[in-house]
Design an enzyme around this catalytic site. Structure first.
Site, PDB file in Angstrom:
ATOM      1  N   LYS B  55      -1.713  -1.890  -3.893  1.00 39.63           N
ATOM      2  CA  LYS B  55      -0.274  -2.173  -3.918  1.00 39.63           C
ATOM      3  C   LYS B  55       0.080  -3.542  -3.352  1.00 39.63           C
ATOM      4  O   LYS B  55       1.109  -4.119  -3.712  1.00 39.63           O
ATOM      5  CB  LYS B  55       0.471  -1.095  -3.119  1.00 39.63           C
ATOM      6  CG  LYS B  55       0.461   0.272  -3.787  1.00 39.63           C
ATOM      7  CD  LYS B  55       1.473   0.333  -4.907  1.00 39.63           C
ATOM      8  CE  LYS B  55       1.643   1.760  -5.425  1.00 39.63           C
ATOM      9  NZ  LYS B  55       2.675   1.811  -6.480  1.00 39.63           N
ATOM     10  N   SER B  80       6.309   5.956  -1.523  1.00 40.53           N
ATOM     11  CA  SER B  80       5.619   7.078  -0.885  1.00 40.53           C
ATOM     12  C   SER B  80       4.635   6.587   0.157  1.00 40.53           C
ATOM     13  O   SER B  80       3.950   7.363   0.779  1.00 40.53           O
ATOM     14  CB  SER B  80       4.887   7.906  -1.934  1.00 40.53           C
ATOM     15  OG  SER B  80       3.827   7.153  -2.481  1.00 40.53           O
ATOM     16  N   GLU B 206      -3.608  11.195 -14.194  1.00 37.57           N
ATOM     17  CA  GLU B 206      -2.542  11.749 -13.350  1.00 37.57           C
ATOM     18  C   GLU B 206      -3.003  13.070 -12.746  1.00 37.57           C
ATOM     19  O   GLU B 206      -3.869  13.748 -13.304  1.00 37.57           O
ATOM     20  CB  GLU B 206      -1.297  12.030 -14.200  1.00 37.57           C
ATOM     21  CG  GLU B 206      -0.578  10.786 -14.679  1.00 37.57           C
ATOM     22  CD  GLU B 206       0.706  11.136 -15.413  1.00 37.57           C
ATOM     23  OE1 GLU B 206       1.767  10.638 -14.986  1.00 37.57           O
ATOM     24  OE2 GLU B 206       0.654  11.906 -16.395  1.00 37.57           O
ATOM     25  N   GLY B 210       1.612  16.449 -11.935  1.00 39.90           N
ATOM     26  CA  GLY B 210       2.523  15.312 -12.126  1.00 39.90           C
ATOM     27  C   GLY B 210       2.206  14.533 -13.386  1.00 39.90           C
ATOM     28  O   GLY B 210       1.910  13.343 -13.325  1.00 39.90           O
ATOM     29  N   ASP B 212       3.946  13.307 -15.852  1.00 37.83           N
ATOM     30  CA  ASP B 212       5.114  12.704 -16.499  1.00 37.83           C
ATOM     31  C   ASP B 212       4.722  11.588 -17.470  1.00 37.83           C
ATOM     32  O   ASP B 212       5.323  11.447 -18.538  1.00 37.83           O
ATOM     33  CB  ASP B 212       6.101  12.183 -15.453  1.00 37.83           C
ATOM     34  CG  ASP B 212       5.436  11.313 -14.391  1.00 37.83           C
ATOM     35  OD1 ASP B 212       4.505  11.811 -13.726  1.00 37.83           O
ATOM     36  OD2 ASP B 212       5.823  10.139 -14.234  1.00 37.83           O
ATOM     37  N   SER B 307      -8.276   3.355  -5.927  1.00 41.49           N
ATOM     38  CA  SER B 307      -7.087   2.529  -5.732  1.00 41.49           C
ATOM     39  C   SER B 307      -6.566   2.445  -4.296  1.00 41.49           C
ATOM     40  O   SER B 307      -5.788   1.549  -4.001  1.00 41.49           O
ATOM     41  CB  SER B 307      -5.987   2.964  -6.683  1.00 41.49           C
ATOM     42  OG  SER B 307      -5.619   4.293  -6.419  1.00 41.49           O
TER      43      SER B 307
END
Lengths: 323, 323
Positions: B55, B80, B206, B210, B212, B307
């Site tokens: 990130k 989060s 995913e 979750g 989506d 990650s």
């Protein structure tokens, strides 16, 4: 008493044998680690070495140094775990058989890993039987060459490549802090450190319960203790060898001890801040820095060995999670 | 619908901004991992990135891309956890204030780390309140620039540098497997992968609860789900953004899902074999390879993102140790 006949040349020769075979492991840096220690810390991450610990360096160097006809019948060793895996892999890479004598209470992951490398594992009771004698007779019975875990010049030279890489990768160090079991790693590393053209203080670290090297160096002769009960299974030695003692007596400045609790704290910090896995023995040098057992000046440049990462997730959870 | 206006050039520009600031993280290789997956695996270890996750790349690129007078009042975000830390550090490196909106049930280590980077943390209830709206009004009230966690071109471009480094360090990949939350990482990485002069299959992963993005891509429009309950706290998004959806629709070949149990298995394997710490979200792409959710041909060259590694030792112990 054996002379301290281990030189920088021996370590450099070992480095050439290991080139392209052993991993050149990374030197980890962390601002939060520096802040916690109060110095600039360079952590040599041997948990990323082949077989998960520095031991591969010495074992491979020892096996590679044998004449092909000598090692043809294979190699044998006794080991609390990581050296056994290291000899097993070194033998496999030379296409010769290996037999490894391991304590019955060695972590199951280490026994399994040694077998996975193709070695035969023979178990013994470390609180009742003396592994050196057992190992010697095992090797003799099978006509194999014994590769002891630390008291062997080629093993010590191979372990020294850890410090050789560190001093190559990092500008001048003031202090080098090294985990001590039987003294193989620190003998090789101190030989490198003391051959630099600037002064490097070399500090060894043992678990509190297993201070045989500290006692030996303080008393000026080899002291033998009872098998220590500590979580640091790689440091449960009862005495240094004559060769490691001779080198350490000349080249190690100080040995300090750390509690099992301090080791667990260091494992937790390595996990949460450095994102690396350390087994208890592999975290002891870091523990000495974090607990203040080794005193450092602000701004000092400190090298530290993170010597191994062979701990199962469940054992780690039991040690570190239960707080 | 926004066009997929994210190009290799954008990612390369981000790489120049990040040069010397972000870490060039290692690509890990492991024979036992290759054997477990049945392919040649190149694992990009973003757990060693600054702030412990990829990130930082996107957050820093976004803050660095702002005109100095625009970022003068500081930056705000909702996250989060890892994006919050990333924005906090990116702001600190630019010497501007940061405010981070975080869910009340975010891991304590993530909240503490965000504060340590100097940001103000504002907590909210993720099962009751909608973070995007809250974040926007927070930024407006404070006259700060909002840096959203994924639906932002500069953020997506920054995350793409993960794949840029991987394709630079590794010869041609056949498949690239990437963790998917809101789709920022995979948008940037797929943009890089599809710009290579050889075909690269891009697979997103995913958590089962979750899915989506999987639903959105299959149905051809953005699908919004309830906040998923999964251990993968970095992947608890309820929908992709319009920008990430547009890029993924064009450049992602497939999205698969993994169970929480498969994620825990991957965390354990990373710990025991790779000696690295992965948080649940950081292990999901690896879990897809290990569980067979992504099918690979023998001999295939597979890149995978590890990650992030921001998981406390106690949480790890609770997840992995209790077996």
């Amino acid at each position: 008493m054996t002379d301290a006949s281990l030189s920088l040349d021996d370590v450099q020769r070992a480095a050439r044998r290991l080139s392209g075979v052993a991993h050149r492991t990374p030197v980890l840096r962390s601002k939060s680690l520096d802040a916690a220690v109060g110095a600039t810390v360079f952590a040599k991450a041997e948990c990323f070495q082949r077989t998960g610990a520095f031991k591969f360096r010495g074992a491979y160097n020892a096996v590679a140094s044998l004449a092909p006809e000598t090692r043809g019948n294979g190699v044998a060793t006794y080991s609390s775990g990581n050296h056994g895996q290291a000899v097993a892999l070194a033998a496999a890479l030379h296409d010769v058989p290996a037999t490894v004598l391991m304590p019955e209470d060695a972590p199951a992951t280490k026994v399994a890993a040694t077998r996975e490398y193709g070695a035969e594992v023979v178990l013994y009771d470390r609180y009742q039987q003396e592994r050196t004698t057992l190992g010697e007779s095992l090797a003799e019975d099978r006509n194999m060459v014994l590769i002891p875990p630390f008291n062997h010049w080629d093993v010590m030279a191979g372990q020294g490549t850890t410090a050789l890489e560190l001093v190559e990768d990092v500008e001048a160090l003031d202090t080098l802090v090294v985990c001590v079991g039987g003294g193989g790693l620190i003998s090789g590393c101190a030989t490198v450190a003391k051959a630099q053209d600037y002064p490097v203080r070399v500090v060894g670290v043992e678990p509190e319960a297993g201070d045989d090297v500290k006692q030996s160096l303080e008393q000026g002769h080899i002291v033998t203790i009872e098998t220590p009960r500590t979580i640091a299974d790689g440091q449960q030695t009862t005495s240094p060898g004559d060769k490691t003692f001779a080198v350490m007596a000349r080249r190690v400045d100080e040995v300090v001890t750390v509690s099992d609790d301090a080791i667990v704290d260091a494992m937790r910090l390595a996990f949460e801040r450095l994102k690396v896995v350390l087994e208890p023995s592999g975290a002891s040098a870091l523990a000495a820095l974090l607990s203040g057992a080794v005193s450092v000046e602000p701004g000092e440049r400190v090298g530290v060995t993170l010597s191994g990462g062979n701990v199962g997730a469940q054992r780690f959870a039991a040690l570190v999670g239960a707080e």
